[in-house]
Design a protein around this motif. Structure first.
Motif, mmCIF file in Angstrom:
data_model
loop_
_atom_site.group_PDB
_atom_site.id
_atom_site.type_symbol
_atom_site.label_atom_id
_atom_site.label_comp_id
_atom_site.label_asym_id
_atom_site.label_seq_id
_atom_site.Cartn_x
_atom_site.Cartn_y
_atom_site.Cartn_z
ATOM 1 N N ALA A 263 35.665 46.268 42.807
ATOM 2 C CA ALA A 263 37.066 46.689 42.928
ATOM 3 C C ALA A 263 37.776 46.589 41.583
ATOM 4 C CB ALA A 263 37.780 45.837 43.972
ATOM 5 N N GLY A 264 37.543 45.505 40.852
ATOM 6 C CA GLY A 264 38.184 45.325 39.554
ATOM 7 C C GLY A 264 37.753 46.360 38.541
ATOM 8 N N LEU A 265 36.460 46.618 38.468
ATOM 9 C CA LEU A 265 35.958 47.607 37.509
ATOM 10 C C LEU A 265 36.410 49.026 37.866
ATOM 11 C CD1 LEU A 265 32.364 46.236 36.834
ATOM 12 C CD2 LEU A 265 34.387 46.091 35.356
ATOM 13 N N LEU A 266 36.394 49.339 39.150
ATOM 14 C CA LEU A 266 36.899 50.652 39.566
ATOM 15 C C LEU A 266 38.368 50.789 39.206
ATOM 16 C CD1 LEU A 266 35.263 51.127 43.088
ATOM 17 C CD2 LEU A 266 34.836 52.495 41.047
ATOM 18 N N GLN A 267 39.116 49.723 39.398
ATOM 19 C CA GLN A 267 40.545 49.762 39.125
ATOM 20 C C GLN A 267 40.820 49.891 37.623
ATOM 21 O OE1 GLN A 267 42.513 50.270 41.514
ATOM 22 N NE2 GLN A 267 44.422 50.138 40.426
ATOM 23 N N ILE A 268 40.041 49.218 36.802
ATOM 24 C CA ILE A 268 40.242 49.302 35.358
ATOM 25 C C ILE A 268 39.882 50.696 34.837
ATOM 26 C CG2 ILE A 268 39.357 48.503 33.126
ATOM 27 C CD1 ILE A 268 39.266 45.669 34.378
ATOM 28 N N PHE A 269 38.735 51.217 35.259
ATOM 29 C CA PHE A 269 38.263 52.490 34.709
ATOM 30 C C PHE A 269 38.779 53.735 35.426
ATOM 31 C CE2 PHE A 269 34.998 49.456 33.242
ATOM 32 C CZ PHE A 269 35.197 49.625 31.873
ATOM 33 N N LEU A 270 39.061 53.627 36.738
ATOM 34 C CA LEU A 270 39.530 54.788 37.508
ATOM 35 C C LEU A 270 40.830 54.489 38.248
ATOM 36 C CD1 LEU A 270 36.078 55.860 38.971
ATOM 37 C CD2 LEU A 270 37.316 56.940 37.088
ATOM 38 N N ASP B 116 46.303 45.432 37.589
ATOM 39 C CA ASP B 116 45.735 45.287 38.925
ATOM 40 C C ASP B 116 44.235 45.026 38.851
ATOM 41 O OD1 ASP B 116 46.259 45.158 41.660
ATOM 42 O OD2 ASP B 116 45.866 47.290 41.973
ATOM 43 N N GLY B 117 43.542 45.746 37.977
ATOM 44 C CA GLY B 117 42.097 45.552 37.809
ATOM 45 C C GLY B 117 41.764 44.171 37.288
ATOM 46 N N ILE B 118 42.526 43.698 36.315
ATOM 47 C CA ILE B 118 42.303 42.352 35.781
ATOM 48 C C ILE B 118 42.547 41.307 36.856
ATOM 49 C CG2 ILE B 118 43.178 40.642 34.137
ATOM 50 C CD1 ILE B 118 43.676 43.048 32.217
ATOM 51 N N LEU B 119 43.596 41.496 37.653
ATOM 52 C CA LEU B 119 43.870 40.548 38.736
ATOM 53 C C LEU B 119 42.764 40.548 39.783
ATOM 54 C CD1 LEU B 119 47.715 40.947 39.219
ATOM 55 C CD2 LEU B 119 46.475 38.998 38.269
ATOM 56 N N PHE B 120 42.181 41.701 40.062
ATOM 57 C CA PHE B 120 41.038 41.749 40.979
ATOM 58 C C PHE B 120 39.900 40.880 40.453
ATOM 59 C CE2 PHE B 120 42.396 45.792 43.130
ATOM 60 C CZ PHE B 120 42.238 45.347 44.424
ATOM 61 N N LEU B 121 39.666 40.931 39.148
ATOM 62 C CA LEU B 121 38.549 40.199 38.564
ATOM 63 C C LEU B 121 38.780 38.692 38.483
ATOM 64 C CD1 LEU B 121 37.607 42.655 35.689
ATOM 65 C CD2 LEU B 121 36.386 42.300 37.835
ATOM 66 N N VAL B 122 39.993 38.257 38.209
ATOM 67 C CA VAL B 122 40.239 36.831 37.973
ATOM 68 C C VAL B 122 40.820 36.087 39.170
ATOM 69 C CG1 VAL B 122 40.493 37.153 35.496
ATOM 70 C CG2 VAL B 122 42.522 37.173 36.942
ATOM 71 N N SER B 123 41.374 36.801 40.132
ATOM 72 C CA SER B 123 42.015 36.156 41.274
ATOM 73 C C SER B 123 41.031 35.941 42.418
ATOM 74 C CB SER B 123 43.181 37.023 41.758
ATOM 75 O OG SER B 123 43.791 36.446 42.876
ATOM 76 N N ASP B 124 41.160 34.819 43.093
ATOM 77 C CA ASP B 124 40.285 34.528 44.234
ATOM 78 C C ASP B 124 40.943 34.829 45.577
ATOM 79 O OD1 ASP B 124 38.117 33.696 42.727
ATOM 80 O OD2 ASP B 124 38.845 31.641 42.615
ATOM 81 N N ASP B 125 42.157 35.360 45.572
ATOM 82 C CA ASP B 125 42.847 35.585 46.840
ATOM 83 C C ASP B 125 43.100 37.060 47.145
ATOM 84 O OD1 ASP B 125 44.713 35.969 44.877
ATOM 85 O OD2 ASP B 125 46.300 34.832 45.871
#
Length: 77
Positions: free
Chosen positions: A17-24, A57-66
């Protein structure tokens, strides 16, 4: 503990989800992946907040646990 045996965890990955959000993210793809269609359409219409919203949003997907999917289940690591 196995992810398949825990019904509280999503079958969606926070890494994907994080990578998709960062790149797309300007197309809302990360949000479509997690099932948040309304948020995805908003990102699509605003080009991901001109790229800033989607990047954060992508960074938060990668670092957040919630972060959760559309059913409210936590994304798996």
């Amino acid at each position: 503990m196995s992810y398949q045996n825990n019904p509280e965890l999503s079958d969606k990955s926070k890494l994907v989800a994080g990578l998709l959000q960062i790149f797309l993210g300007t197309l809302g793809i990360g949000r479509f992946y997690t099932g948040h269609v309304g948020m995805a359409v908003a990102q699509l219409l605003t080009c991901g907040g001109l790229g800033i919203w989607s990047l954060i949003d992508g960074i938060l997907f990668l670092v957040s646990d919630d972060r959760t999917d559309a059913q409210g289940r936590k994304l798996r690591a």
